[in-house]
Design a protein around this motif. Structure first.
Motif, short mmCIF file in Angstrom:
data_model
loop_
_atom_site.label_atom_id
_atom_site.label_comp_id
_atom_site.label_asym_id
_atom_site.label_seq_id
_atom_site.Cartn_x
_atom_site.Cartn_y
_atom_site.Cartn_z
N LEU B 158 40.91 45.04 43.02
CA LEU B 158 39.45 44.93 43.01
C LEU B 158 38.98 43.78 43.90
O LEU B 158 38.04 43.95 44.71
CB LEU B 158 38.97 44.72 41.57
CG LEU B 158 37.54 44.25 41.37
CD1 LEU B 158 36.56 45.36 41.75
CD2 LEU B 158 37.31 43.82 39.91
N GLY B 159 39.59 42.61 43.77
CA GLY B 159 39.19 41.47 44.61
C GLY B 159 39.33 41.80 46.08
O GLY B 159 38.44 41.51 46.89
N SER B 160 40.43 42.45 46.43
CA SER B 160 40.65 42.82 47.83
C SER B 160 39.64 43.87 48.29
O SER B 160 39.21 43.87 49.44
CB SER B 160 42.07 43.34 48.03
OG SER B 160 43.00 42.32 47.74
N TYR B 161 39.28 44.78 47.38
CA TYR B 161 38.30 45.80 47.74
C TYR B 161 36.92 45.17 47.99
O TYR B 161 36.19 45.54 48.91
CB TYR B 161 38.21 46.89 46.66
CG TYR B 161 37.31 48.04 47.07
CD1 TYR B 161 37.77 49.01 47.95
CD2 TYR B 161 36.01 48.13 46.61
CE1 TYR B 161 36.95 50.05 48.36
CE2 TYR B 161 35.18 49.18 47.01
CZ TYR B 161 35.66 50.13 47.88
OH TYR B 161 34.83 51.16 48.29
N LEU B 162 36.59 44.19 47.17
CA LEU B 162 35.33 43.45 47.40
C LEU B 162 35.35 42.80 48.79
O LEU B 162 34.36 42.85 49.52
CB LEU B 162 35.13 42.39 46.31
CG LEU B 162 34.71 42.93 44.94
CD1 LEU B 162 34.94 41.88 43.85
CD2 LEU B 162 33.24 43.35 44.95
N ASP B 163 36.47 42.20 49.15
CA ASP B 163 36.57 41.61 50.49
C ASP B 163 36.40 42.66 51.58
O ASP B 163 35.74 42.43 52.59
CB ASP B 163 37.96 40.97 50.67
CG ASP B 163 38.10 39.69 49.87
OD1 ASP B 163 37.07 39.07 49.55
OD2 ASP B 163 39.25 39.32 49.57
N PHE B 164 37.01 43.83 51.37
CA PHE B 164 37.06 44.86 52.40
C PHE B 164 35.69 45.53 52.60
O PHE B 164 35.25 45.74 53.73
CB PHE B 164 38.11 45.90 51.99
CG PHE B 164 38.31 47.04 52.96
CD1 PHE B 164 38.49 46.82 54.32
CD2 PHE B 164 38.37 48.35 52.49
CE1 PHE B 164 38.70 47.88 55.20
CE2 PHE B 164 38.57 49.41 53.37
CZ PHE B 164 38.74 49.17 54.72
N ARG B 165 35.02 45.84 51.51
CA ARG B 165 33.80 46.64 51.63
C ARG B 165 32.52 45.87 51.30
O ARG B 165 31.43 46.37 51.58
CB ARG B 165 33.88 47.86 50.68
CG ARG B 165 35.00 48.84 51.01
CD ARG B 165 34.80 49.53 52.33
NE ARG B 165 35.69 50.69 52.46
CZ ARG B 165 35.91 51.31 53.63
NH1 ARG B 165 35.31 50.90 54.75
NH2 ARG B 165 36.73 52.35 53.69
N ASP B 170 30.06 37.70 48.92
CA ASP B 170 30.60 36.35 48.74
C ASP B 170 30.97 36.15 47.26
O ASP B 170 30.54 35.18 46.62
CB ASP B 170 29.57 35.31 49.19
CG ASP B 170 30.16 33.92 49.30
OD1 ASP B 170 31.42 33.80 49.36
OD2 ASP B 170 29.40 32.94 49.28
N TRP B 171 31.77 37.07 46.74
CA TRP B 171 32.06 37.08 45.31
C TRP B 171 32.75 35.81 44.82
O TRP B 171 32.63 35.44 43.64
CB TRP B 171 32.88 38.31 44.93
CG TRP B 171 34.26 38.39 45.53
CD1 TRP B 171 34.59 38.99 46.70
CD2 TRP B 171 35.47 37.87 44.99
NE1 TRP B 171 35.94 38.87 46.93
CE2 TRP B 171 36.51 38.18 45.90
CE3 TRP B 171 35.79 37.17 43.82
CZ2 TRP B 171 37.84 37.82 45.69
CZ3 TRP B 171 37.11 36.80 43.61
CH2 TRP B 171 38.12 37.12 44.53
N ARG B 172 33.46 35.13 45.72
CA ARG B 172 34.18 33.93 45.28
C ARG B 172 33.24 32.80 44.86
O ARG B 172 33.62 31.93 44.07
CB ARG B 172 35.10 33.43 46.40
CG ARG B 172 36.31 34.31 46.61
CD ARG B 172 37.14 33.85 47.78
NE ARG B 172 38.28 34.73 47.99
CZ ARG B 172 38.24 35.90 48.58
NH1 ARG B 172 37.08 36.35 49.07
NH2 ARG B 172 39.32 36.64 48.70
N ALA B 173 32.01 32.81 45.40
CA ALA B 173 31.09 31.70 45.15
C ALA B 173 30.91 31.43 43.65
O ALA B 173 30.94 30.28 43.21
CB ALA B 173 29.75 31.97 45.81
N GLY B 174 30.71 32.49 42.88
CA GLY B 174 30.47 32.29 41.45
C GLY B 174 31.71 32.49 40.60
O GLY B 174 31.61 32.47 39.36
N CYS B 175 32.84 32.71 41.22
CA CYS B 175 34.04 33.10 40.48
C CYS B 175 35.26 32.28 40.92
O CYS B 175 36.24 32.84 41.44
CB CYS B 175 34.33 34.58 40.70
SG CYS B 175 33.07 35.69 40.06
#
Lengths: 199, 199
Positions: B158-165, B170-175
């Motif tokens: 899932l994390g990699s899919y967020l990066d890809f698509r 910028d999901w890392r900002a809050g996580c």
């Protein structure tokens, strides 16, 4: 146990049919939690961030979703024969058939959403129709071999959902065995207790 | 075993990560089977009428889907500790976390489809964004408690899919905890062997 519920969700109905078939329905309190693709349900999201039902709150406060997980949990609470075989080829056949029925329902829900848009994409509408015919043929081919259990209940709910939202499809025309199964199964108390209502 | 595969499907990647983590990857032959919402894959539909991947053909010719079912099957073939606990609270926590990660991926795929349309529905785009933030918060809240297993692998994919698509999110900002988990997990051979390619 508290079940986030609505009268028209086929996935909720699957869980409730499972609960009735296993004698567990009385242990479940339902709370009406309407969800829609366009309207996230903020209270529900505290328990299920995906804003989907069914979502089940256990007595210890922990939460289970999706519908498969809830049914597997209910299966561990009941005293009768397992309705999801525990292991071996029977388990994987059951799970594959359940995935067919559940994936078919997912497809129908997306198709309905598309159909209701101002400008449905013709290629997408065609794709839904093609997959639906293939999925119906697959169900028809093996319905008589499906034993009592989760996949069977899900297929029964699927037939009723086709009637409710896709009456124009006339799915019975090419599926005499599925139609015969559905006509018989829908007489069961579990189906009668969970009739879809417009209310 | 023959796996209907494509290099960019996160559900296929989940299965392949599971196979690598369990030492089963060498027993799986992959065949590239591109699927798209708009284009049903007629050959695939002979094995999976829903035209979805991953779909696994076993040596006896029987077929398994969806990705969860395939992973549970692979878990029975391997000699190490079960990566989907067999029973009890550990099982249902694992399955619920897996449902969160998988449902999150489903949501992202629908969001991407919507984003690519000529006229995305604003309310639907907003709903996807709201659910995504809630789901990210839920993952962040429990990522450090997730043991090695199916849910963990799915969260890594899932994390990699967020990066890809969804790089813009910028999901890392809050996580920060999810980001730290992902940074560590993506070094694993199972993730390096299944990198998403544009090819």
């Amino acid at each position: 146990m508290l079940l986030h519920w609505s009268p028209r969700s086929p996935f909720v109905r699957k869980v409730m049919v499972f609960a009735h078939e296993t004698g567990l329905a009385e242990r479940i309190t339902t709370t009406r939690t309407p969800v829609a693709m366009l309207k996230p349900h903020l209270d529900l999201m505290a328990e299920n961030p995906l804003s989907k039902i069914p979502t089940l709150r256990l007595e210890d406060g922990s939460v289970l979703y999706d519908s498969y997980v809830i049914c597997e949990y209910l299966d561990t609470l009941q005293d009768g024969p397992r309705l999801i075989p525990a292991e071996g080829p029977a388990r994987f056949t059951e799970l594959r058939r359940h995935a067919l029925a559940t994936g078919f329902l997912d497809l129908l829900i997306l198709w309905r959403n598309e159909r209701d848009r101002a400008q449905p994409l013709p290629a997408l509408m065609d794709a839904f129709a093609v997959k639906t015919q293939a999925a119906l043929a697959a169900v028809e081919a093996e319905i008589d071999a499906v034993p009592r259990g989760l996949a069977q209940f899900t297929l029964a709910v699927l037939g009723s959902y086709l009637d409710f939202r896709f009456a124009d499809l006339d799915w019975r025309a090419g599926c005499p065995r599925f139609a015969a199964f559905h006509a018989e199964f829908e007489k069961r108390p579990s189906m009668q207790a969970t009739l879809v209502t417009e209310g």
